[in-house]
Design an enzyme around this catalytic site. Structure first.
Site, PDB file in Angstrom:
ATOM      1  N   ASP A  20      -1.255  -7.918  -7.512  1.00 32.19           N
ATOM      2  CA  ASP A  20      -2.126  -6.798  -7.151  1.00 32.19           C
ATOM      3  C   ASP A  20      -1.431  -5.986  -6.056  1.00 32.19           C
ATOM      4  O   ASP A  20      -2.001  -5.732  -4.993  1.00 32.19           O
ATOM      5  CB  ASP A  20      -3.510  -7.295  -6.688  1.00 32.19           C
ATOM      6  CG  ASP A  20      -4.455  -6.135  -6.365  1.00 32.19           C
ATOM      7  OD1 ASP A  20      -4.147  -4.997  -6.766  1.00 32.19           O
ATOM      8  OD2 ASP A  20      -5.483  -6.369  -5.701  1.00 32.19           O
ATOM      9  N   ASN A  30     -10.628 -10.732   2.692  1.00 34.92           N
ATOM     10  CA  ASN A  30     -11.650 -11.141   1.734  1.00 34.92           C
ATOM     11  C   ASN A  30     -11.134 -12.269   0.847  1.00 34.92           C
ATOM     12  O   ASN A  30     -11.902 -13.109   0.384  1.00 34.92           O
ATOM     13  CB  ASN A  30     -12.079  -9.966   0.855  1.00 34.92           C
ATOM     14  CG  ASN A  30     -13.090 -10.379  -0.178  1.00 34.92           C
ATOM     15  OD1 ASN A  30     -14.232 -10.709   0.154  1.00 34.92           O
ATOM     16  ND2 ASN A  30     -12.677 -10.446  -1.448  1.00 34.92           N
ATOM     17  N   HIS A  31      -9.819 -12.249   0.599  1.00 34.43           N
ATOM     18  CA  HIS A  31      -9.223 -13.211  -0.332  1.00 34.43           C
ATOM     19  C   HIS A  31      -7.761 -13.420   0.032  1.00 34.43           C
ATOM     20  O   HIS A  31      -7.188 -12.641   0.794  1.00 34.43           O
ATOM     21  CB  HIS A  31      -9.313 -12.690  -1.770  1.00 34.43           C
ATOM     22  CG  HIS A  31      -8.879 -11.255  -1.904  1.00 34.43           C
ATOM     23  ND1 HIS A  31      -9.756 -10.201  -1.825  1.00 34.43           N
ATOM     24  CD2 HIS A  31      -7.651 -10.697  -2.073  1.00 34.43           C
ATOM     25  CE1 HIS A  31      -9.106  -9.044  -1.958  1.00 34.43           C
ATOM     26  NE2 HIS A  31      -7.819  -9.319  -2.103  1.00 34.43           N
ATOM     27  N   GLN A  42      -6.988 -14.025  -6.971  1.00 34.80           N
ATOM     28  CA  GLN A  42      -7.337 -13.696  -5.578  1.00 34.80           C
ATOM     29  C   GLN A  42      -8.605 -14.437  -5.175  1.00 34.80           C
ATOM     30  O   GLN A  42      -9.689 -13.839  -5.076  1.00 34.80           O
ATOM     31  CB  GLN A  42      -7.561 -12.180  -5.446  1.00 34.80           C
ATOM     32  CG  GLN A  42      -6.275 -11.368  -5.592  1.00 34.80           C
ATOM     33  CD  GLN A  42      -6.523  -9.881  -5.785  1.00 34.80           C
ATOM     34  OE1 GLN A  42      -7.389  -9.492  -6.578  1.00 34.80           O
ATOM     35  NE2 GLN A  42      -5.770  -9.045  -5.104  1.00 34.80           N
ATOM     36  N   ASP A  93     -11.625 -15.781  -3.224  1.00 32.65           N
ATOM     37  CA  ASP A  93     -12.289 -15.309  -2.001  1.00 32.65           C
ATOM     38  C   ASP A  93     -12.179 -16.355  -0.905  1.00 32.65           C
ATOM     39  O   ASP A  93     -12.386 -17.557  -1.159  1.00 32.65           O
ATOM     40  CB  ASP A  93     -13.781 -15.069  -2.262  1.00 32.65           C
ATOM     41  CG  ASP A  93     -14.077 -13.642  -2.679  1.00 32.65           C
ATOM     42  OD1 ASP A  93     -13.312 -13.095  -3.503  1.00 32.65           O
ATOM     43  OD2 ASP A  93     -15.088 -13.075  -2.209  1.00 32.65           O
ATOM     44  N   ARG A  97      -5.953  -1.532   8.859  1.00 31.58           N
ATOM     45  CA  ARG A  97      -6.902  -1.196   7.802  1.00 31.58           C
ATOM     46  C   ARG A  97      -7.395  -2.535   7.277  1.00 31.58           C
ATOM     47  O   ARG A  97      -6.601  -3.388   6.863  1.00 31.58           O
ATOM     48  CB  ARG A  97      -6.228  -0.422   6.685  1.00 31.58           C
ATOM     49  CG  ARG A  97      -7.109  -0.272   5.421  1.00 31.58           C
ATOM     50  CD  ARG A  97      -6.262   0.187   4.255  1.00 31.58           C
ATOM     51  NE  ARG A  97      -7.008   0.415   3.046  1.00 31.58           N
ATOM     52  CZ  ARG A  97      -7.210  -0.491   2.073  1.00 31.58           C
ATOM     53  NH1 ARG A  97      -6.762  -1.734   2.209  1.00 31.58           N
ATOM     54  NH2 ARG A  97      -7.850  -0.158   0.986  1.00 31.58           N
ATOM     55  N   ASP A 127      -8.943  -4.444   4.550  1.00 32.19           N
ATOM     56  CA  ASP A 127      -9.210  -4.322   3.122  1.00 32.19           C
ATOM     57  C   ASP A 127     -10.547  -4.979   2.765  1.00 32.19           C
ATOM     58  O   ASP A 127     -10.912  -6.011   3.340  1.00 32.19           O
ATOM     59  CB  ASP A 127      -8.073  -5.036   2.367  1.00 32.19           C
ATOM     60  CG  ASP A 127      -8.166  -4.864   0.867  1.00 32.19           C
ATOM     61  OD1 ASP A 127      -7.972  -3.743   0.389  1.00 32.19           O
ATOM     62  OD2 ASP A 127      -8.454  -5.865   0.172  1.00 32.19           O
ATOM     63  N   GLU A 148     -12.149  -0.445   5.009  1.00 32.90           N
ATOM     64  CA  GLU A 148     -12.273  -0.006   3.627  1.00 32.90           C
ATOM     65  C   GLU A 148     -13.546  -0.648   3.104  1.00 32.90           C
ATOM     66  O   GLU A 148     -13.587  -1.864   2.885  1.00 32.90           O
ATOM     67  CB  GLU A 148     -11.064  -0.466   2.805  1.00 32.90           C
ATOM     68  CG  GLU A 148     -11.050   0.168   1.437  1.00 32.90           C
ATOM     69  CD  GLU A 148     -11.008  -0.799   0.270  1.00 32.90           C
ATOM     70  OE1 GLU A 148     -11.008  -0.343  -0.874  1.00 32.90           O
ATOM     71  OE2 GLU A 148     -10.996  -2.032   0.501  1.00 32.90           O
ATOM     72  N   HIS A 187      -4.288   5.136  -3.152  1.00 35.27           N
ATOM     73  CA  HIS A 187      -3.363   4.458  -4.076  1.00 35.27           C
ATOM     74  C   HIS A 187      -4.126   3.698  -5.153  1.00 35.27           C
ATOM     75  O   HIS A 187      -3.508   2.967  -5.925  1.00 35.27           O
ATOM     76  CB  HIS A 187      -2.494   3.510  -3.270  1.00 35.27           C
ATOM     77  CG  HIS A 187      -3.320   2.449  -2.586  1.00 35.27           C
ATOM     78  ND1 HIS A 187      -4.144   2.748  -1.506  1.00 35.27           N
ATOM     79  CD2 HIS A 187      -3.498   1.147  -2.845  1.00 35.27           C
ATOM     80  CE1 HIS A 187      -4.772   1.659  -1.148  1.00 35.27           C
ATOM     81  NE2 HIS A 187      -4.412   0.667  -1.942  1.00 35.27           N
ATOM     82  N   ASP A 188      -5.436   3.778  -5.178  1.00 37.72           N
ATOM     83  CA  ASP A 188      -6.249   3.095  -6.196  1.00 37.72           C
ATOM     84  C   ASP A 188      -6.721   4.112  -7.233  1.00 37.72           C
ATOM     85  O   ASP A 188      -6.299   5.256  -7.220  1.00 37.72           O
ATOM     86  CB  ASP A 188      -7.436   2.406  -5.528  1.00 37.72           C
ATOM     87  CG  ASP A 188      -7.000   1.210  -4.692  1.00 37.72           C
ATOM     88  OD1 ASP A 188      -5.977   0.591  -5.034  1.00 37.72           O
ATOM     89  OD2 ASP A 188      -7.669   0.916  -3.683  1.00 37.72           O
TER      90      ASP A 188
HETATM   91  C1  NOJ Z   1      -8.622  -2.404  -2.080  1.00 40.05           C
HETATM   92  C2  NOJ Z   1      -7.191  -2.067  -2.296  1.00 40.05           C
HETATM   93  O1  NOJ Z   1      -6.972  -0.719  -1.938  1.00 40.05           O
HETATM   94  C3  NOJ Z   1      -6.898  -2.350  -3.755  1.00 40.05           C
HETATM   95  O2  NOJ Z   1      -5.627  -1.869  -4.127  1.00 40.05           O
HETATM   96  C4  NOJ Z   1      -7.030  -3.828  -3.998  1.00 40.05           C
HETATM   97  O3  NOJ Z   1      -6.870  -4.107  -5.385  1.00 40.05           O
HETATM   98  C5  NOJ Z   1      -8.409  -4.354  -3.562  1.00 40.05           C
HETATM   99  N1  NOJ Z   1      -8.823  -3.838  -2.286  1.00 40.05           N
HETATM  100  C6  NOJ Z   1      -8.396  -5.858  -3.464  1.00 40.05           C
HETATM  101  O4  NOJ Z   1      -7.627  -6.274  -2.372  1.00 40.05           O
END
Ligand code: NOJ
Length: 545
Positions: A64, A106-107, A172, A174, A202, A204, A246, A311-312
């Site tokens: 990821d 988170n993970h 991933q 948790d 940041r 996540d 985020e 970037h998502d």
């Molecule tokens: C947010 C990130 O920007 C994304 O790219 C990622 O897949 C998820 N969180 C999980 O970490």
């Protein structure tokens, strides 16, 4: 040299988001690296950004893009060493540019040693770092965040003989963030990176961090308590370090993330993002009015981090339902290949605005004139496009296009060895879209974005003053105004494909008015200002009242 101590630096900063892997390769192995970023600090400094958000660069199986961390205290050796990271921080600090790193609590990756030990030994202290069930029928269920890629939130692990909980991909797991031992690990990791030179983080997936988790669907008793403690920890190390969340949560929940000024300093504004980017694309201002209505008032205890793309995928879920359907059609590619996760497009801004540099510049003008801390996505400042032949969100993560030499000047490696291929076909190919071509052209997108970044810095009033939307009399012209201590900044943006001449009230003498930046004309008379706007023109006016 450490940047000047300033507790409010993030309020006036312009952030630039980059992935070290795809920014600049200094050693010719096909992967960007820290030295490569150091070599491009001149470019970033000239652009005027004063904070870099580095996306994950830790050892990772990269299933990821690095958000599957296998070691929180290391650096992927293809990107350099820890010493290189420290050097980047120092060189950036020499220019008063701060560094945010991306931390994922988170993970972890399923390759992380904690998870490996957890699955192999149920008696190990690491077992409770994660969330397990041996009774799937009775276990809490919820929707996976990648719904078209994963069946659910539980995956069976052979070694443990149980299922583990994961809100994202199955690789991933948790973390059990309610476990005090996990919280201590989080605090240590934060301290570690501040000690290496980071100026903040940041965080996540802050929303999933505090969602119900595990067999019983337990929530943290006091989620903001954890975030407050994280902030206390980083501030103890460095008094002006910041946390950026985020958290793509519902509008009514967003205010909580600031913890009354004691938790996150900044929170990404996903609501404004989708409304702004959509509105500019469909040439209508109603989405900006709607965003303003549904967002909570956070004045006095927090600030938004604003952005056009990240970037998502470009997630549309905060739009009304019928608008989501429209946006899916309107912005999507003909084959429907850009649509992902049932909620968004894996496209860049330039794809969505049909490579129209005037429209991209105007969107940046809005971003940089609205209250908030603007976050630019590397490559958007020159109008880079997506490569839909790449899997999932990798489409928007191709290497930076520096010039028209092979590999777009990103790397001297064999093209087959690049981490991701450069865009080398079509209208977004590096031969047509690159930094070198735009750098010395005052009319280029890059030069326009650069002027806007500087205009933002010269006008701290954007975040100090009182923001109001002004009726322009046209549904495709957006006017906003920011007032502060006897001065007003009036900004106008013409979303239309046609000429517009809006007139708005402005009780100032002509001589007291100055154009800050912009492409359109104006004249002030009789208590009003008339703007003369070609398609996609924008003007910022400053006046002493
Ligand atoms: C947010 C990130 O920007 C994304 O790219 C990622 O897949 C998820 N969180 C999980 O970490």
């Amino acid at each position: 040299m450490i940047p000047t101590y300033d507790e409010g630096w993030h309020e006036d900063a312009v952030v630039y988001s980059l992935d070290v892997k795809t920014f600049n390769d200094s050693d010719g192995d096909g992967w960007g690296d820290f030295q490569g970023v150091i070599d491009r600090l001149d470019y970033l400094d000239e652009l005027g950004v004063d904070c870099l958000w580095l996306r994950p660069f830790y050892p990772s199986p990269l299933r990821d893009n690095g958000y599957d961390v296998a070691d929180y205290r290391g650096v992927d050796d293809r990107l350099g060493t820890l010493a290189d990271f420290q050097e980047l921080c120092e060189r950036a600090h020499d220019r008063d540019i701060r560094i945010l790193t991306d931390l994922v609590f988170n993970h972890t990756s399923s390759d992380h040693e904690w998870f490996q030990r957890a699955r192999e030994d149920p008696d190990s202290e690491y077992h409770d770092y994660y969330l397990w069930t041996d009774d799937l029928e009775g276990a809490y269920e919820t929707i996976n965040i990648f719904p078209d890629r994963e069946d659910g939130v539980w995956t069976y692990d052979e070694a443990a003989g149980k299922h583990y909980f994961h809100q994202f991909y199955h690789f991933q797991p948790d973390l059990n963030v309610a476990n005090p031992a996990v919280q201590e690990e989080i605090f240590d990791v934060l301290r570690f990176w501040i000690d290496q030179g980071a100026d903040g983080f940041r965080i996540d997936a802050a929303h999933p961090m505090q969602q119900a988790k595990g067999h019983h669907g337990h929530r943290l008793d006091d989620p903001m308590g954890l975030f407050k403690e994280m902030r206390r920890v980083v501030r103890d190390e460095q008094g002006d370090a910041v946390l950026l969340a985020e958290a793509d949560d519902q509008p009514e929940n967003l205010g909580h993330y600031f913890g009354d000024g004691e938790a996150f300093d900044l929170l990404f504004n996903f609501v404004l993002n989708v409304h702004l980017t959509y509105g500019v694309g469909v040439k209508d201002t109603w989405p900006l009015y709607r965003a303003n209505e549904i967002l909570p008032d956070i004045e006095g205890f927090g600030q938004w981090a604003t952005f056009l793309r990240n970037h998502d995928e470009w997630n549309l879920l905060k739009l009304p339902n019928e608008t989501i359907d429209h946006a899916r059609e309107y912005f999507g590619d003909e084959e429907g290949d850009s649509w992902i996760f049932g909620r968004g497009h894996r496209l860049r801004l330039a794809d969505m605005y049909d490579a129209d540099h005037d429209r991209i510049a105007m969107a940046h003008s809005l971003l940089l004139s609205l209250p908030g801390t603007p976050v630019l996505l590397s490559g958007d400042e020159i109008g880079m496009g997506a490569d839909l032949s790449l899997p999932e969100r990798e489409s928007v993560r191709t290497p930076m296009q520096w010039d028209d030499s092979e590999n777009g000047g990103f790397s001297s490696a064999d093209p087959a060895d690049l981490y991701n291929p450069v865009v080398d076909e079509g209208r977004f190919s590096y031969e047509h879209v690159n930094v070198a071509d735009q750098r010395d052209d005052p009319d280029s997108l890059l030069s326009r974005v650069q002027r806007l970044v500087h205009a933002h810095h010269d006008h701290p009033v954007i975040n100090d003053g009182e923001y109001t939307i002004v009726d322009s009399g046209h549904k495709d012209v957006f006017v906003h105004r920011i007032d502060h201590e006897g001065t007003a900044l009036m900004c106008v943006h013409n979303f239309a494909d046609e000429y517009r001449e809006p007139v708005v009230g402005f009780e100032v003498p002509d001589v007291a008015t100055e154009k800050v930046v912009g492409t359109g004309g104006y004249h002030v008379e009789d208590g009003g200002v008339t703007f003369l706007l070609d398609p996609c023109d924008y003007v910022w006016l400053e006046a002493d009242l």
